[in-house]
Design a protein around this motif. Structure first.
Motif, short mmCIF file in Angstrom:
data_model
loop_
_atom_site.label_atom_id
_atom_site.label_comp_id
_atom_site.label_asym_id
_atom_site.label_seq_id
_atom_site.Cartn_x
_atom_site.Cartn_y
_atom_site.Cartn_z
N THR A 13 0.84 -1.21 0.00
CA THR A 13 0.00 0.00 0.00
C THR A 13 0.87 1.25 0.00
OG1 THR A 13 -1.67 -1.24 1.25
CG2 THR A 13 -1.96 1.15 1.09
N LEU A 14 1.46 1.58 1.13
CA LEU A 14 2.32 2.76 1.21
C LEU A 14 3.74 2.45 0.70
CD1 LEU A 14 2.52 5.73 2.22
CD2 LEU A 14 3.31 4.80 4.41
N LEU A 15 4.18 1.21 0.90
CA LEU A 15 5.54 0.84 0.51
C LEU A 15 5.60 0.42 -0.96
CD1 LEU A 15 6.67 -1.21 3.63
CD2 LEU A 15 6.66 1.27 3.28
N ASP A 16 6.82 0.45 -1.51
CA ASP A 16 6.99 0.08 -2.91
C ASP A 16 7.18 -1.43 -3.06
OD1 ASP A 16 9.64 -0.50 -2.20
OD2 ASP A 16 10.42 1.39 -2.97
N SER A 22 9.54 5.13 -0.41
CA SER A 22 10.35 5.87 -1.37
C SER A 22 10.65 7.29 -0.89
CB SER A 22 9.64 5.94 -2.72
OG SER A 22 8.55 6.85 -2.65
N ASP A 23 11.71 7.86 -1.46
CA ASP A 23 12.06 9.24 -1.14
C ASP A 23 10.92 10.19 -1.49
OD1 ASP A 23 14.55 8.38 -0.33
OD2 ASP A 23 15.56 8.92 -2.20
N GLU A 24 10.24 9.92 -2.60
CA GLU A 24 9.14 10.80 -3.01
C GLU A 24 7.99 10.75 -2.02
OE1 GLU A 24 6.24 11.83 -6.83
OE2 GLU A 24 7.70 10.20 -6.98
N VAL A 242 -9.72 3.51 0.43
CA VAL A 242 -8.99 3.62 -0.83
C VAL A 242 -8.05 2.42 -0.98
CG1 VAL A 242 -7.47 5.06 -2.24
CG2 VAL A 242 -9.04 6.13 -0.58
N ALA A 243 -8.06 1.80 -2.16
CA ALA A 243 -7.20 0.65 -2.43
C ALA A 243 -6.30 0.96 -3.61
CB ALA A 243 -8.05 -0.58 -2.75
N PRO A 244 -5.04 0.54 -3.56
CA PRO A 244 -4.18 0.66 -4.74
C PRO A 244 -4.59 -0.39 -5.77
CG PRO A 244 -3.01 -0.49 -3.01
CD PRO A 244 -4.32 -0.05 -2.41
N GLU A 245 -4.24 -0.17 -7.00
CA GLU A 245 -4.62 -1.06 -8.08
C GLU A 245 -4.12 -2.49 -7.86
OE1 GLU A 245 -6.22 -2.83 -11.15
OE2 GLU A 245 -6.68 -0.75 -10.63
N ASN A 246 -3.03 -2.65 -7.16
CA ASN A 246 -2.46 -3.98 -6.91
C ASN A 246 -3.13 -4.73 -5.77
OD1 ASN A 246 -0.73 -1.70 -5.63
ND2 ASN A 246 -0.46 -3.44 -4.26
N TYR A 263 3.53 1.10 -6.03
CA TYR A 263 4.88 1.50 -6.42
C TYR A 263 4.93 2.84 -7.15
CZ TYR A 263 3.28 -0.73 -10.77
OH TYR A 263 2.56 -1.09 -11.88
N MET A 264 3.77 3.48 -7.31
CA MET A 264 3.73 4.81 -7.93
C MET A 264 3.47 5.92 -6.90
SD MET A 264 1.78 3.98 -11.54
CE MET A 264 2.19 5.58 -12.23
N ASN A 265 3.79 5.63 -5.64
CA ASN A 265 3.62 6.62 -4.56
C ASN A 265 2.18 7.10 -4.46
OD1 ASN A 265 6.58 6.87 -3.94
ND2 ASN A 265 6.62 7.64 -6.04
N SER A 266 1.26 6.20 -4.73
CA SER A 266 -0.14 6.60 -4.91
C SER A 266 -0.80 7.10 -3.63
CB SER A 266 -0.94 5.45 -5.51
OG SER A 266 -0.83 4.28 -4.72
N VAL A 267 -0.45 6.52 -2.48
CA VAL A 267 -1.08 6.95 -1.23
C VAL A 267 -0.67 8.39 -0.91
CG1 VAL A 267 -1.15 6.61 1.27
CG2 VAL A 267 -1.34 4.64 -0.26
#
Length: 277
Positions: A13-16, A22-24, A242-246, A263-267
């Motif tokens: 979720t939050l992690l890559d 991530s730094d971003e 909210v859910a990430p696509e994965n 992995y796209m820093n979506s949260v």
């Protein structure tokens, strides 16, 4: 805007993809926390032993919900703020169920602000890898030739096993059917054939811990992010889930929104978009 509490799961979720923050994401989270006063924390199955390192660069003011809600952890002071303990009788009962299937789980006990993990049986290959990756952690120590349960001990927070999913399924079902403990059972996000079985004290869940924190801080709105089965309870009590696509299909089916993969820093990006538009 209503006083909002944002709560995110970590892995998936939050992690890559490498289970790192991530730094971003760090930069975005610190920006919304420091410039906009955003209330942000995490709710994870992880223990403080790995959480403190992962989250060390995020300057949140709130405690972390760890071990699926079994405890609250203050990263700044490196101490437990609250703990939900499994009774000695339930520890013995649950370990007995595992033993009847020829397995021995790992029992997590608290000693001060450190965790001691005990198991007296042979570990699965997944558990061996799990232990080897964590042997050097300061806040977790392994005792793998010690008895899982001892009379009059009441400091156990978690009974844990990693094995083939179908091997653990009947054990989980029997724990649910014969004890009052909270039991969480789900697929490993890195290996769909592997299962993770976690047993906690009665009433323990991410939802219970998140709800309690929201009430204590006077939050008027709750936004949660999750990707796996153990996140569903907290997603069901949220004003916005909210859910990430994965995320697994079960989670995406009940989520109010599905965003880009983890992995796209979506949260972090989602929180920023809510705050700054």
């Amino acid at each position: 805007m209503k006083k909002t509490l944002y709560v995110s799961d970590l892995d998936g979720t939050l992690l890559d993809r490498n289970s790192q923050l991530s730094d971003e994401s760090v930069a975005i989270l610190n920006r919304v926390i420091e410039e906009h006063g955003v209330n942000f924390t995490i709710a994870t199955a992880r223990t403080p032993a790995t959480v403190e390192h992962i989250m060390r660069r995020v300057r949140t003011r709130l405690p972390y919900i760890v071990m699926n809600g079994a405890a609250m952890w203050c990263n700044e002071n490196r101490q437990f703020l609250s703990k939900n303990v499994i009774s000695p009788a339930d520890v013995k009962r649950v370990c007995g169920i595992y033993e009847s299937y020829g397995l021995c789980p790992m029992v997590y006990r608290v000693n001060g602000d450190k965790l001691e993990v005990r198991s007296c049986g042979s570990l699965s290959s997944a558990e061996v890898e799990f232990v080897e990756q964590r042997r050097s952690l300061e806040l977790k120590r392994f005792f793998l030739e010690d008895c899982c349960y001892k009379e009059n001990e009441c400091d156990a927070l978690l009974i844990f096993a990693m094995n083939d999913y179908e091997t653990l399924r009947p054990i989980h079902n029997e724990i649910v059917a014969t004890t009052e403990c909270s039991s969480v059972f789900y697929h490993d996000i890195f290996d769909a054939s592997a299962g993770l079985a976690e047993t906690y004290a009665s009433g323990v869940s991410k939802a219970d811990a998140v709800g309690r924190l929201a009430r204590e801080m006077g939050a008027e709105r709750l936004v949660v992010f999750g990707d796996n089965r153990n996140d569903i309870p907290m997603m069901q009590i949220a004003d916005l889930s909210v859910a990430p696509e994965n995320a697994v299909d079960e989670v995406k089916a009940i989520a109010d929104m599905v965003i880009e993969p983890n992995y796209m820093n979506s949260v972090a990006k989602f929180i920023l978009s809510e705050i700054e538009g």
